[in-house]
Write an enzyme that holds these catalytic residues in place. Structure first.
Site, PDB file in Angstrom:
ATOM      1  CB  SER A  78     -10.828   4.059   1.456  1.00 16.99           C
ATOM      2  OG  SER A  78      -9.441   4.249   1.358  1.00 16.99           O
ATOM      3  CG  HIS A 193      -8.376  -0.466   0.254  1.00 15.46           C
ATOM      4  ND1 HIS A 193      -8.470  -0.219   1.606  1.00 15.46           N
ATOM      5  CD2 HIS A 193      -8.579   0.739  -0.352  1.00 15.46           C
ATOM      6  CE1 HIS A 193      -8.715   1.058   1.808  1.00 15.46           C
ATOM      7  NE2 HIS A 193      -8.799   1.661   0.635  1.00 15.46           N
TER       8      HIS A 193
END
Length: 207
Positions: A78, A193
């Site tokens: 991320s 994610h």
């Protein structure tokens, strides 16, 4: 980072330590855990002094702990993937290899494809992309892709809505088109994610 066991599948430090690597988990400026003022200290300067802190920490380890400057790797997911892409392009002379996971490569296109588009403005940059496109471009790893010499493994969930897989596609395309640097892109079907399935986590860790 917590001052404790960091053993998630996407935190491979314990695996590296078990194989004899020195492992550095930096809490660079803007991190949590050191008060509100510190958590806001990186605002207005994404990829600036916050990521310079990582370089400074590595220099400290090289100078004081017998770390081989020619064998430094970098990884993260991320915003840590953003840091990894930044280190592998902007500071490519410093890193022998990188593993970028669900990371950001183009801050302009990231805004238009994320399910949290306001994060960059509210947390990191404190200005809108349309007010300073050049700033956002120059704080994007793709801007420095032509100089990248750091071999890079790029990992991304195919169904990621937080950081669209297009962020990985973009950096992969820039590196493949503009350099001869080894790069590999791996997409995980059905994952977002971060990986939830044990098979994807296992594959991630092996790679």
């Amino acid at each position: 980072y917590d001052n404790g066991w960091l053993t998630a599948y996407n935190m491979p430090g314990q695996v590296g330590a078990g194989q004899g690597y020195a492992v550095f988990y930096p809490n660079y400026r803007g991190s949590t855990g050191r008060g509100v003022e510190f958590s806001k200290s990186s605002q207005g300067d994404p990829a600036g002094k916050e990521f310079d802190d990582i370089i400074d920490g590595i220099d400290h380890l090289i100078e004081n702990y017998n770390v081989d400057k020619n064998k430094v790797g970098v990884t993260g997911g991320s915003y840590g993937g953003y840091a990894t892409a930044w280190m592998s392009t902007r500071h490519t002379d410093r890193f022998a290899a990188g593993v970028m996971s669900v990371g950001i490569s183009n801050n302009i296109s990231k805004w238009g494809t994320s399910d949290i588009p306001e994060e960059m403005f509210l947390v990191h940059s404190r200005k809108r992309i349309w007010d300073d496109y050049q700033f956002y471009l120059e704080r994007s790893p793709i801007f420095y892709a032509d100089q990248a010499k750091t071999p890079l493994l790029i990992l991304h969930g195919k169904e990621d809505t937080r950081v669209d897989p297009g962020q990985s596609f973009e950096l992969y395309r820039h590196l493949k088109t503009r350099t001869d640097t080894p790069v590999r892109l791996v997409l995980y079907p059905g994952e977002g994610h971060g990986n939830r399935k044990s098979t994807a986590r296992y594959d991630f860790n092996l790679r």
